[in-house]
Design an enzyme around this catalytic site. Sequence first.
Site, PDB file in Angstrom:
ATOM      1  N   CYS A  38      44.247  36.823  46.049  1.00  0.00           N
ATOM      2  CA  CYS A  38      43.030  36.346  46.690  1.00  0.00           C
ATOM      3  C   CYS A  38      43.062  36.532  48.199  1.00  0.00           C
ATOM      4  O   CYS A  38      42.071  36.271  48.885  1.00  0.00           O
ATOM      5  CB  CYS A  38      42.779  34.876  46.350  1.00  0.00           C
ATOM      6  N   LYS A  41      41.192  40.519  51.268  1.00  0.00           N
ATOM      7  CA  LYS A  41      39.768  40.520  51.586  1.00  0.00           C
ATOM      8  C   LYS A  41      39.595  40.729  53.087  1.00  0.00           C
ATOM      9  O   LYS A  41      40.510  40.450  53.865  1.00  0.00           O
ATOM     10  CB  LYS A  41      39.122  39.196  51.160  1.00  0.00           C
ATOM     11  N   ASP A  71      29.072  29.539  52.397  1.00  0.00           N
ATOM     12  CA  ASP A  71      30.037  28.601  51.831  1.00  0.00           C
ATOM     13  C   ASP A  71      30.874  29.300  50.765  1.00  0.00           C
ATOM     14  O   ASP A  71      30.701  30.491  50.501  1.00  0.00           O
ATOM     15  CB  ASP A  71      29.307  27.384  51.251  1.00  0.00           C
ATOM     16  N   ASP A  72      31.781  28.563  50.124  1.00  0.00           N
ATOM     17  CA  ASP A  72      32.671  29.136  49.118  1.00  0.00           C
ATOM     18  C   ASP A  72      31.943  29.510  47.831  1.00  0.00           C
ATOM     19  O   ASP A  72      32.362  30.409  47.113  1.00  0.00           O
ATOM     20  CB  ASP A  72      33.795  28.151  48.776  1.00  0.00           C
ATOM     21  N   ASP A  89      34.767  35.968  42.228  1.00  0.00           N
ATOM     22  CA  ASP A  89      36.005  36.290  42.941  1.00  0.00           C
ATOM     23  C   ASP A  89      36.688  37.453  42.239  1.00  0.00           C
ATOM     24  O   ASP A  89      36.750  37.490  41.000  1.00  0.00           O
ATOM     25  CB  ASP A  89      36.953  35.081  42.961  1.00  0.00           C
ATOM     26  N   HIS A 166      32.664  43.203  32.298  1.00  0.00           N
ATOM     27  CA  HIS A 166      32.430  44.610  32.650  1.00  0.00           C
ATOM     28  C   HIS A 166      33.760  45.237  33.035  1.00  0.00           C
ATOM     29  O   HIS A 166      34.608  44.592  33.640  1.00  0.00           O
ATOM     30  CB  HIS A 166      31.446  44.692  33.825  1.00  0.00           C
ATOM     31  N   THR A 167      33.948  46.520  32.676  1.00  0.00           N
ATOM     32  CA  THR A 167      35.149  47.245  33.057  1.00  0.00           C
ATOM     33  C   THR A 167      34.786  48.469  33.871  1.00  0.00           C
ATOM     34  O   THR A 167      33.700  49.037  33.717  1.00  0.00           O
ATOM     35  CB  THR A 167      35.956  47.697  31.820  1.00  0.00           C
TER      36      THR A 167
END
Length: 214
Positions: A38, A41, A71-72, A89, A166-167
């Site tokens: 995470c 980014k 915001d998150d 995410d 989805h791939t």
Amino acid sequence: FQVLDESGLPNPALATLGAMSSGHAEDDGGEEMSCGGCAAKPGAQPLTAALGRLPAARTDETVLLGLDSRDDVAATRDESGKTTLHNIDVIRSFCDDPWLIGRVAASNALSDLFAKGGRPRYAQAVIGLPETEADDSDDSQEVLFQALSGIRATLDEQGVSLLGGHTTIGEELTVGLSVVGDGPATGLLLRQAGARSGDDLVFAGRLGTGVVLA
């Protein structure tokens, strides 16, 4: 440093985690990457600058947290006053274990809803397969199975339903989730802003991989 699994034992699949490699030890010629999980980014400045160049969002009284809030999560409210939280995410691979990457990706996506005082309910997965493995049906099937199993391990624990996904194909394994859940009443919705000196900070769980990978 050495990274242990949930049983406290060394996990060979995590041997390269401390070196932040792209999945291979440096002595095997693997390329070192700057960050993973995470933590992979852009910083706040380019994102803020790009969003600032967009036209103002149209007025929508059902949007509680949107582009303007930065915001998150996003938050919407229906005609009955019910609040719904939305989050997406995606993380890039940080080790050679697709199951662990899927589990961490799911935990990462759910955590933002928990931080708002919400309850995640539904999720969809977005998985990018490395091109080399996508060319081999057996390899791609196994990577998909392991990543999805890791995702399910986290979602099932929290009572969240995986609806689909989805791939795609790329340079490395990436795993992400779009999550929707119930939010608290509008007045109880926690936001990034509003903390004051003297407030208590409560950790509801263990610190995650972001502390290690950033």
